[in-house]
Design a protein around this motif. Structure first.
Motif, mmCIF file in Angstrom:
data_model
loop_
_atom_site.group_PDB
_atom_site.id
_atom_site.type_symbol
_atom_site.label_atom_id
_atom_site.label_comp_id
_atom_site.label_asym_id
_atom_site.label_seq_id
_atom_site.Cartn_x
_atom_site.Cartn_y
_atom_site.Cartn_z
ATOM 1 N N GLY A 1 151.989 51.372 -70.086
ATOM 2 C CA GLY A 1 153.104 51.885 -69.258
ATOM 3 C C GLY A 1 152.835 52.727 -67.845
ATOM 4 O O GLY A 1 151.506 52.882 -67.658
ATOM 5 N N PHE A 2 153.864 53.381 -67.387
ATOM 6 C CA PHE A 2 153.286 54.317 -66.191
ATOM 7 C C PHE A 2 154.312 55.506 -66.397
ATOM 8 O O PHE A 2 155.460 55.484 -66.864
ATOM 9 C CB PHE A 2 153.641 53.438 -65.049
ATOM 10 C CG PHE A 2 152.723 52.417 -64.641
ATOM 11 C CD1 PHE A 2 151.557 52.649 -63.979
ATOM 12 C CD2 PHE A 2 153.194 51.176 -65.008
ATOM 13 C CE1 PHE A 2 150.776 51.587 -63.789
ATOM 14 C CE2 PHE A 2 152.252 49.911 -64.881
ATOM 15 C CZ PHE A 2 151.017 50.319 -64.079
ATOM 16 N N ALA A 3 153.705 56.563 -65.734
ATOM 17 C CA ALA A 3 154.602 57.926 -65.777
ATOM 18 C C ALA A 3 154.524 58.257 -64.167
ATOM 19 O O ALA A 3 153.652 58.389 -63.775
ATOM 20 C CB ALA A 3 153.838 58.980 -66.695
ATOM 21 N N GLU A 4 155.845 58.853 -63.871
ATOM 22 C CA GLU A 4 156.033 59.517 -62.768
ATOM 23 C C GLU A 4 156.470 60.920 -63.298
ATOM 24 O O GLU A 4 157.598 61.082 -63.711
ATOM 25 C CB GLU A 4 156.880 58.774 -61.808
ATOM 26 C CG GLU A 4 157.087 59.470 -60.343
ATOM 27 C CD GLU A 4 158.532 58.896 -59.786
ATOM 28 O OE1 GLU A 4 158.507 59.712 -58.467
ATOM 29 O OE2 GLU A 4 158.994 58.045 -59.991
ATOM 30 N N VAL A 5 155.760 61.871 -62.546
ATOM 31 C CA VAL A 5 156.086 63.399 -63.273
ATOM 32 C C VAL A 5 156.416 63.991 -61.690
ATOM 33 O O VAL A 5 155.679 63.979 -60.787
ATOM 34 C CB VAL A 5 155.022 63.919 -63.889
ATOM 35 C CG1 VAL A 5 155.425 65.596 -64.184
ATOM 36 C CG2 VAL A 5 154.656 63.074 -65.113
ATOM 37 N N ASN A 6 157.358 64.776 -61.773
ATOM 38 C CA ASN A 6 157.443 65.933 -60.585
ATOM 39 C C ASN A 6 158.232 67.344 -61.277
ATOM 40 O O ASN A 6 158.329 67.146 -62.357
ATOM 41 C CB ASN A 6 158.474 65.262 -59.490
ATOM 42 C CG ASN A 6 159.851 65.007 -59.758
ATOM 43 O OD1 ASN A 6 160.407 65.699 -60.511
ATOM 44 N ND2 ASN A 6 160.578 64.111 -59.100
ATOM 45 N N GLN A 7 158.473 68.178 -60.397
ATOM 46 C CA GLN A 7 158.824 69.256 -60.911
ATOM 47 C C GLN A 7 160.199 69.451 -61.750
ATOM 48 O O GLN A 7 160.248 70.370 -62.571
ATOM 49 C CB GLN A 7 158.771 70.530 -59.771
ATOM 50 C CG GLN A 7 157.406 70.662 -59.291
ATOM 51 C CD GLN A 7 157.318 71.864 -58.396
ATOM 52 O OE1 GLN A 7 158.208 71.977 -57.481
ATOM 53 N NE2 GLN A 7 156.350 72.563 -58.139
ATOM 54 N N GLU A 8 160.954 68.529 -61.401
ATOM 55 C CA GLU A 8 162.130 68.333 -62.112
ATOM 56 C C GLU A 8 162.524 67.536 -63.342
ATOM 57 O O GLU A 8 163.385 67.559 -63.911
ATOM 58 C CB GLU A 8 163.190 67.920 -60.865
ATOM 59 C CG GLU A 8 163.311 68.965 -59.959
ATOM 60 C CD GLU A 8 164.233 68.746 -58.904
ATOM 61 O OE1 GLU A 8 164.934 67.486 -58.908
ATOM 62 O OE2 GLU A 8 164.153 69.182 -57.529
ATOM 63 N N VAL B 1 151.281 60.702 -60.622
ATOM 64 C CA VAL B 1 151.743 59.456 -61.176
ATOM 65 C C VAL B 1 150.347 58.674 -62.109
ATOM 66 O O VAL B 1 149.323 58.826 -61.477
ATOM 67 C CB VAL B 1 151.817 58.367 -60.132
ATOM 68 C CG1 VAL B 1 151.936 56.975 -60.480
ATOM 69 C CG2 VAL B 1 153.039 58.740 -59.246
ATOM 70 N N THR B 2 150.828 58.105 -63.196
ATOM 71 C CA THR B 2 149.644 57.661 -64.182
ATOM 72 C C THR B 2 149.667 56.543 -64.757
ATOM 73 O O THR B 2 150.981 56.230 -65.225
ATOM 74 C CB THR B 2 148.855 58.974 -64.966
ATOM 75 O OG1 THR B 2 147.777 58.830 -65.564
ATOM 76 C CG2 THR B 2 149.985 59.477 -66.062
ATOM 77 N N ALA B 3 148.645 55.865 -65.259
ATOM 78 C CA ALA B 3 149.050 54.703 -66.010
ATOM 79 C C ALA B 3 149.035 55.285 -67.470
ATOM 80 O O ALA B 3 148.072 56.330 -67.827
ATOM 81 C CB ALA B 3 147.943 53.833 -65.769
ATOM 82 N N LEU B 4 149.623 54.640 -68.423
ATOM 83 C CA LEU B 4 149.324 55.055 -69.707
ATOM 84 C C LEU B 4 148.952 53.861 -70.646
ATOM 85 O O LEU B 4 149.109 52.825 -70.522
ATOM 86 C CB LEU B 4 151.017 55.303 -70.258
ATOM 87 C CG LEU B 4 151.718 56.258 -69.548
ATOM 88 C CD1 LEU B 4 153.312 56.366 -70.116
ATOM 89 C CD2 LEU B 4 151.292 57.679 -69.693
#
Length: 77
Positions: free
Chosen positions: A63-70, A39-42
Motif C-alpha cells: 500500500g501507500f501512506a500519506e502523513v501530515n501533521q493532522e 509519503v511512503t510505500a508500504l
C-alpha cells in the motif's frame, strides 16, 4: 491524530490514534501526532494502531501512506 485506512472494497479503520506503526519499504515507521509530512510505500506486514480505546493490528500485503501533521491516510491491499 485522525487515521484513515482504506482497502479497495472497504473501510478498515477511521478514527483517532495516539501512535500508528507502519511496515514501510525502508523499515518500520512510527507515526505520532504532528509528524512531519511524508509519503511512503508500504510492504507486507501489519499496521499497529494504539488508540484511546485500545490496540489493534491490521495485516496488509502492500500500500501507500500519506502523513501530515493532522492526519494519516493509508491505501492498502
Amino acid at each position: 491524530m485522525k487515521v484513515y485506512i482504506y482497502s479497495i472494497d472497504k473501510i478498515l479503520y477511521e478514527g483517532d490514534a495516539d501512535i500508528v506503526t507502519l511496515p514501510s519499504e525502508t523499515g518500520e515507521l512510527s507515526i505520532l501526532p504532528n509528524h512531519a509530512p511524508i509519503v511512503t510505500a508500504l510492504k507486507e506486514g501489519k499496521i499497529s494502531i494504539q488508540s484511546p480505546s485500545g490496540h489493534q493490528n491490521i495485516p496488509i500485503k502492500s500500500g501507500f501512506a500519506e502523513v501530515n501533521q493532522e492526519r494519516t491516510i493509508l491505501l492498502v491491499k
